[in-house]
Design a protein around this motif. Structure first.
Motif, PDB file in Angstrom:
ATOM      1  N   CYS A 105       0.823  -1.399  -0.047  1.00 20.03           N
ATOM      2  CA  CYS A 105      -0.151   0.179  -0.018  1.00 20.03           C
ATOM      3  C   CYS A 105       0.788   1.182  -0.020  1.00 20.03           C
ATOM      4  O   CYS A 105       2.037   1.265   0.553  1.00 20.03           O
ATOM      5  N   TYR A 106       0.427   2.269  -0.461  1.00 18.81           N
ATOM      6  CA  TYR A 106       1.279   3.421  -0.555  1.00 18.81           C
ATOM      7  C   TYR A 106       0.298   4.696  -0.643  1.00 18.81           C
ATOM      8  O   TYR A 106      -0.764   4.759  -1.310  1.00 18.81           O
ATOM      9  N   PRO A 107       0.390   5.779  -0.318  1.00 22.68           N
ATOM     10  CA  PRO A 107      -0.336   7.084  -0.413  1.00 22.68           C
ATOM     11  C   PRO A 107       0.098   7.834  -1.751  1.00 22.68           C
ATOM     12  O   PRO A 107       1.071   8.316  -1.834  1.00 22.68           O
ATOM     13  N   GLU A 108      -0.632   7.612  -2.759  1.00 25.53           N
ATOM     14  CA  GLU A 108      -0.435   7.909  -4.134  1.00 25.53           C
ATOM     15  C   GLU A 108      -0.291   9.452  -4.347  1.00 25.53           C
ATOM     16  O   GLU A 108       0.238  10.030  -5.480  1.00 25.53           O
ATOM     17  N   TYR A 109      -0.893  10.204  -3.489  1.00 28.49           N
ATOM     18  CA  TYR A 109      -1.189  11.655  -3.512  1.00 28.49           C
ATOM     19  C   TYR A 109       0.117  12.329  -3.208  1.00 28.49           C
ATOM     20  O   TYR A 109       0.339  13.388  -3.483  1.00 28.49           O
ATOM     21  N   LEU A 110       1.107  11.673  -2.675  1.00 30.67           N
ATOM     22  CA  LEU A 110       2.471  12.285  -2.408  1.00 30.67           C
ATOM     23  C   LEU A 110       3.331  11.896  -3.724  1.00 30.67           C
ATOM     24  O   LEU A 110       3.451  10.860  -4.067  1.00 30.67           O
ATOM     25  N   SER A 111       4.076  13.190  -4.037  1.00 32.69           N
ATOM     26  CA  SER A 111       4.993  12.782  -5.145  1.00 32.69           C
ATOM     27  C   SER A 111       6.065  12.009  -4.729  1.00 32.69           C
ATOM     28  O   SER A 111       6.612  10.948  -5.625  1.00 32.69           O
ATOM     29  N   ASP A 112       6.608  12.301  -3.706  1.00 34.66           N
ATOM     30  CA  ASP A 112       7.972  11.509  -3.004  1.00 34.66           C
ATOM     31  C   ASP A 112       7.159  10.490  -2.057  1.00 34.66           C
ATOM     32  O   ASP A 112       7.240  10.883  -0.799  1.00 34.66           O
ATOM     33  N   THR A 113       6.641   9.349  -2.471  1.00 32.67           N
ATOM     34  CA  THR A 113       5.763   8.584  -1.638  1.00 32.67           C
ATOM     35  C   THR A 113       6.631   7.372  -1.246  1.00 32.67           C
ATOM     36  O   THR A 113       7.835   7.288  -1.664  1.00 32.67           O
ATOM     37  N   TYR A 114       6.062   6.195  -0.549  1.00 36.94           N
ATOM     38  CA  TYR A 114       6.685   5.153  -0.181  1.00 36.94           C
ATOM     39  C   TYR A 114       5.387   3.891  -0.323  1.00 36.94           C
ATOM     40  O   TYR A 114       4.387   4.253  -0.080  1.00 36.94           O
ATOM     41  N   LEU A 115       6.148   2.938  -0.548  1.00 34.77           N
ATOM     42  CA  LEU A 115       5.438   1.592  -0.499  1.00 34.77           C
ATOM     43  C   LEU A 115       5.715   0.960   1.005  1.00 34.77           C
ATOM     44  O   LEU A 115       6.706   0.694   1.412  1.00 34.77           O
ATOM     45  N   GLN A 116       4.778   0.331   1.277  1.00 32.26           N
ATOM     46  CA  GLN A 116       4.615  -0.474   2.813  1.00 32.26           C
ATOM     47  C   GLN A 116       4.029  -1.900   2.562  1.00 32.26           C
ATOM     48  O   GLN A 116       2.650  -1.756   2.170  1.00 32.26           O
ATOM     49  N   LEU A 117       4.798  -2.867   2.938  1.00 32.21           N
ATOM     50  CA  LEU A 117       3.842  -4.263   3.075  1.00 32.21           C
ATOM     51  C   LEU A 117       2.998  -4.379   4.193  1.00 32.21           C
ATOM     52  O   LEU A 117       3.680  -4.089   5.349  1.00 32.21           O
ATOM     53  N   TYR A 118       1.997  -4.851   4.141  1.00 27.86           N
ATOM     54  CA  TYR A 118       0.882  -4.858   5.177  1.00 27.86           C
ATOM     55  C   TYR A 118       0.488  -6.423   5.125  1.00 27.86           C
ATOM     56  O   TYR A 118       0.060  -7.045   4.005  1.00 27.86           O
ATOM     57  N   ARG A 119       0.089  -7.005   6.373  1.00 26.20           N
ATOM     58  CA  ARG A 119      -0.546  -8.108   6.468  1.00 26.20           C
ATOM     59  C   ARG A 119      -1.949  -7.745   6.888  1.00 26.20           C
ATOM     60  O   ARG A 119      -2.189  -7.496   8.140  1.00 26.20           O
ATOM     61  N   LEU A 120      -3.101  -8.411   5.983  1.00 20.71           N
ATOM     62  CA  LEU A 120      -4.503  -8.376   6.420  1.00 20.71           C
ATOM     63  C   LEU A 120      -4.868  -9.336   6.895  1.00 20.71           C
ATOM     64  O   LEU A 120      -4.904 -10.552   6.275  1.00 20.71           O
ATOM     65  N   THR A 121      -5.804  -9.434   8.160  1.00 16.53           N
ATOM     66  CA  THR A 121      -6.489 -10.651   8.548  1.00 16.53           C
ATOM     67  C   THR A 121      -7.737 -10.813   7.746  1.00 16.53           C
ATOM     68  O   THR A 121      -8.575  -9.706   7.786  1.00 16.53           O
ATOM     69  N   VAL A 122      -7.888 -11.739   7.169  1.00 15.44           N
ATOM     70  CA  VAL A 122      -9.186 -11.903   6.217  1.00 15.44           C
ATOM     71  C   VAL A 122     -10.472 -11.892   7.017  1.00 15.44           C
ATOM     72  O   VAL A 122     -11.418 -11.191   6.673  1.00 15.44           O
ATOM     73  N   GLU A 123     -10.463 -12.390   8.137  1.00 16.47           N
ATOM     74  CA  GLU A 123     -11.484 -12.382   9.046  1.00 16.47           C
ATOM     75  C   GLU A 123     -11.943 -11.022   9.540  1.00 16.47           C
ATOM     76  O   GLU A 123     -13.505 -10.867   9.344  1.00 16.47           O
ATOM     77  N   ASP A 124     -11.129 -10.212   9.882  1.00 19.38           N
ATOM     78  CA  ASP A 124     -11.844  -8.674  10.509  1.00 19.38           C
ATOM     79  C   ASP A 124     -10.907  -7.400  10.056  1.00 19.38           C
ATOM     80  O   ASP A 124     -11.265  -6.469  10.360  1.00 19.38           O
ATOM     81  N   GLY A 125      -9.903  -7.886   8.927  1.00 15.74           N
ATOM     82  CA  GLY A 125      -9.183  -6.617   8.482  1.00 15.74           C
ATOM     83  C   GLY A 125      -8.299  -6.035   9.261  1.00 15.74           C
ATOM     84  O   GLY A 125      -7.850  -5.024   9.003  1.00 15.74           O
ATOM     85  N   THR A 126      -7.825  -6.585  10.435  1.00 13.79           N
ATOM     86  CA  THR A 126      -6.516  -6.151  11.105  1.00 13.79           C
ATOM     87  C   THR A 126      -5.245  -5.792  10.377  1.00 13.79           C
ATOM     88  O   THR A 126      -4.975  -6.969   9.346  1.00 13.79           O
ATOM     89  N   MET A 127      -4.691  -4.946  10.248  1.00 18.39           N
ATOM     90  CA  MET A 127      -3.477  -4.679   9.378  1.00 18.39           C
ATOM     91  C   MET A 127      -2.173  -4.682  10.156  1.00 18.39           C
ATOM     92  O   MET A 127      -2.398  -3.912  11.390  1.00 18.39           O
ATOM     93  N   LYS A 128      -0.974  -5.085   9.760  1.00 20.21           N
ATOM     94  CA  LYS A 128       0.092  -4.912  10.552  1.00 20.21           C
ATOM     95  C   LYS A 128       1.215  -4.694   9.524  1.00 20.21           C
ATOM     96  O   LYS A 128       1.124  -5.485   8.375  1.00 20.21           O
ATOM     97  N   ALA A 129       1.901  -3.613   9.545  1.00 24.93           N
ATOM     98  CA  ALA A 129       3.004  -3.380   8.610  1.00 24.93           C
ATOM     99  C   ALA A 129       4.169  -4.193   8.988  1.00 24.93           C
ATOM    100  O   ALA A 129       4.588  -4.547  10.067  1.00 24.93           O
ATOM    101  N   LEU A 130       4.687  -4.597   7.707  1.00 22.31           N
ATOM    102  CA  LEU A 130       5.684  -5.737   7.633  1.00 22.31           C
ATOM    103  C   LEU A 130       6.868  -5.199   6.908  1.00 22.31           C
ATOM    104  O   LEU A 130       6.877  -4.417   5.754  1.00 22.31           O
ATOM    105  N   GLY A 131       8.073  -5.490   7.174  1.00 20.07           N
ATOM    106  CA  GLY A 131       9.512  -5.218   6.387  1.00 20.07           C
ATOM    107  C   GLY A 131       9.564  -3.617   6.386  1.00 20.07           C
ATOM    108  O   GLY A 131       8.884  -2.809   7.181  1.00 20.07           O
ATOM    109  N   ASP A 132      10.796  -3.425   5.530  1.00 18.82           N
ATOM    110  CA  ASP A 132      11.090  -1.944   5.257  1.00 18.82           C
ATOM    111  C   ASP A 132      10.143  -1.260   4.180  1.00 18.82           C
ATOM    112  O   ASP A 132       9.795  -1.981   3.540  1.00 18.82           O
ATOM    113  N   SER A 133      10.200   0.170   4.376  1.00 17.62           N
ATOM    114  CA  SER A 133       9.149   0.648   3.224  1.00 17.62           C
ATOM    115  C   SER A 133      10.188   0.866   2.042  1.00 17.62           C
ATOM    116  O   SER A 133      11.406   0.744   1.969  1.00 17.62           O
TER     117      SER A 133
END
Length: 567
Positions: free
Chosen positions: A176-204
């Motif tokens: 996922c990433y904030p596309e509205y920022l010119s100098d943006t960043y990608l971040q890997l997230y783990r989503l729990t299918v059951e309830d949508g809980t998000m956890k950031a993983l790895g480096d940006s």
């Protein structure tokens, strides 16, 4: 995409090619030869859609996307042998039209998960766009859609197209990433299918996001247990940069890395660290002794002169500069001078929440709010005169609701409706246009005006004819007020303010001779003679372009004239 049946790599274009041109081509990877395979196209472009090769049906499936000022929410299938696109009919819940969403598919290709993106209920771009935090399951065996969850969140990010589903279908990995920022960043997230809980993983991952063609995607190689991220960046000059990143599985969060205690290091590693530290200390000691033997470099004359400036003067100048910069953009504010900008209560720029049509309606109401407001029927005539009455009511209702939703991010500003009129009421929130109207009759305003106007022209970039009356009124006032203010400041030897106000006058009238005269004289007084010559050269070039004749007054002649120039 890779066709796992024939082993060839396929590329496709949905729209925007001449009729009859190749829209699908296949690459024989072994022979490295291209072959045209299809000419089928869609009536609209679908920027940032999702897609995957369904090896069970032998077809390529796409979902969502943006084109022709609309967001899409249909599933389309491409059949290679027949060279045809077909729309899938699905039962169950309706997915909100969107683009920039992510897609994950299980191994049997029976379950398709759609997550996130941007869009709105109507699908109309003019209404604006919302960042979506929801997840849908498309069951291919029953051709039915079910929403798993939907949550309200401040998660203002979009999703790279492909997402990775865990074998047990408990988790989804998404970039996922904030596309509205010119100098943006990608971040890997783990989503729990059951309830949508998000956890950031790895480096940006840093990425430049300026053009709509800028792309990012996520892949997983089960043979090497590695995630791959590929980014494709386009700039305004047409250049392309492709980068590939790799991350070992399983990806871990930062707090998981920090939880490892240094006690777990082996004795060997500890001795290596100690040895390296001793070497560094020895090297540092040698360098210090060497520096002590060298003669000190004499201080340059200009440095000595600079240090003679009293500390109180330096402190005052620094404080004034910081106050000036901080007051240009403040939290909880709306700006119409320079680029249209909205800052929420927390100091976050939320301008991207206002689509082109949404900001036009918002600004149109704002400009009329200094009086009674805007008659509801006038909005219909100005913005939706080409739409039938039943559709106008729906579009206007969605637009007004979206404006109110965006304004909920600020304190002390409200869009009210009273006796057929829409009006924006500012209590605690700041608006530079209203501040401008309250200041324009005050005599001592150089500091306020300098801060207020240094962002740029009024309604800069807004070319809509409906705003011309207000732009003209502001520019007429500036053309009458600024020459008198510039002369007054020059007589008081406030040359920096003179230069700043002259540049503001140039925004309104690029060939204003009075502004040129005062500007180059003020620059000369501040010791910036080279800048004065450059300013004169720029003026002469602008004059030639606009008047189609040479500027008749030489630089020497202007410098020999003594202010005041104002008659």
């Amino acid at each position: 995409f890779i066709n796992t049946t024939d082993g060839r790599l396929y590329v496709y274009e949905l729209n925007n090619l001449p009729l009859g041109d190749a829209t699908v081509a296949a690459l024989d990877v072994d022979k490295r030869e291209w072959q045209q395979t299809g000419i089928a196209s869609l009536p609209v472009q679908l920027h940032h859609h999702d897609g995957f090769w369904d090896e069970t049906s032998g077809k390529y499936l796409v979902f969502g996307g943006f084109g022709n000022k609309r967001f899409n929410n249909t599933f389309l299938e491409y059949d290679i042998p027949s060279d045809r696109w077909d729309t899938l009919s699905c039962s169950g819940e309706r997915i909100v039209p969107r683009y920039f969403s992510g897609m994950a598919v299980n191994k049997s290709c029976e379950h398709i998960y759609i997550y996130g993106g941007m869009g709105n209920e109507s699908g109309e771009q003019s209404v604006g766009r919302n960042y979506l935090h929801d997840c849908y399951l498309f069951d291919r065996t029953q051709n039915s859609i079910r929403r798993l969850w939907q949550k309200a969140t401040d998660h203002r990010m979009v999703v790279a197209r492909d997402m990775i589903l865990s074998p047990d279908e408990k988790y989804i990995y998404a970039l996922c990433y904030p596309e509205y920022l010119s100098d943006t960043y990608l971040q890997l997230y783990r989503l729990t299918v059951e309830d949508g809980t998000m956890k950031a993983l790895g480096d940006s991952i840093p990425m430049r996001s300026e053009e709509i063609m800028t792309n990012a995607n996520l892949y997983y190689n089960p043979l090497t247990s590695e995630y791959y991220c590929a980014t494709t960046e386009f700039d305004k000059k047409g250049h392309t940069v492709i980068r590939t990143y790799v991350l070992s599985a399983p990806p871990v969060a930062l707090e998981d890395i920090c939880s490892y205690s240094p006690v777990s290091f082996s004795n060997t590693i500890q001795w290596i660290v100690i040895g390296a530290s001793l070497v560094l200390l020895a090297g540092a000691g040698w360098w210090i002794r060497k520096r002590r033997k060298q003669p000190e470099t004499p201080v340059k004359a200009e440095t000595a002169v600079k240090e003679e400036i009293p500390f109180e003067v330096q402190k005052a100048e620094t404080q004034q500069k910081e106050e000036l910069e901080s007051s240009v953009v403040r939290p909880n504010a709306v700006y119409l001078f320079g680029p249209f900008t909205v800052i929420d209560r927390n100091g976050r720029n939320i301008t991207h929440l206002f689509s082109s049509r949404l900001r036009q309606v918002f600004i149109y109401i704002l400009l009329h709010s200094s009086h009674n407001g805007v008659l509801s029927a006038s909005l219909n005539e100005v913005f939706w005169s080409d739409k039938p009455d039943d559709k106008v009511k729906n579009l206007k209702g969605i637009t007004i609701n979206q404006i109110r939703k965006n304004l909920a991010e600020l304190d002390g500003v409200e869009l009210v409706y009273n006796k057929g009129y829409f009006k924006l009421v500012f209590t605690d929130a700041y608006c530079d246009y209203f501040h401008f109207r309250s200041l324009k009759n005050v005599e001592e305003v150089e500091t306020e005006f300098g801060v207020l106007l240094m962002r740029g022209k009024f309604l800069d970039g807004m070319d809509a004819g409906m705003m011309d009356h207000f732009k003209q009124k502001v520019e007429e006032f500036l053309c009458s007020f600024l020459p008198l203010e510039i002369e007054r400041l020059y007589q008081q030897h406030k040359y920096d303010a003179v230069i700043r106000f002259c540049h503001i006058l140039f925004w309104v009238d690029p060939i204003n001779e009075l502004a040129l005269g005062y500007c180059i004289h003020a620059l000369h007084h501040t010791g910036s003679s080279q800048e004065a010559i450059l300013q004169y050269s720029l003026f002469v070039r602008e004059y030639k372009q606009m008047m189609n004749e040479e500027f008749p007054v030489s630089y020497a002649r202007l410098m020999n004239q003594n202010p005041p120039f104002h008659q």
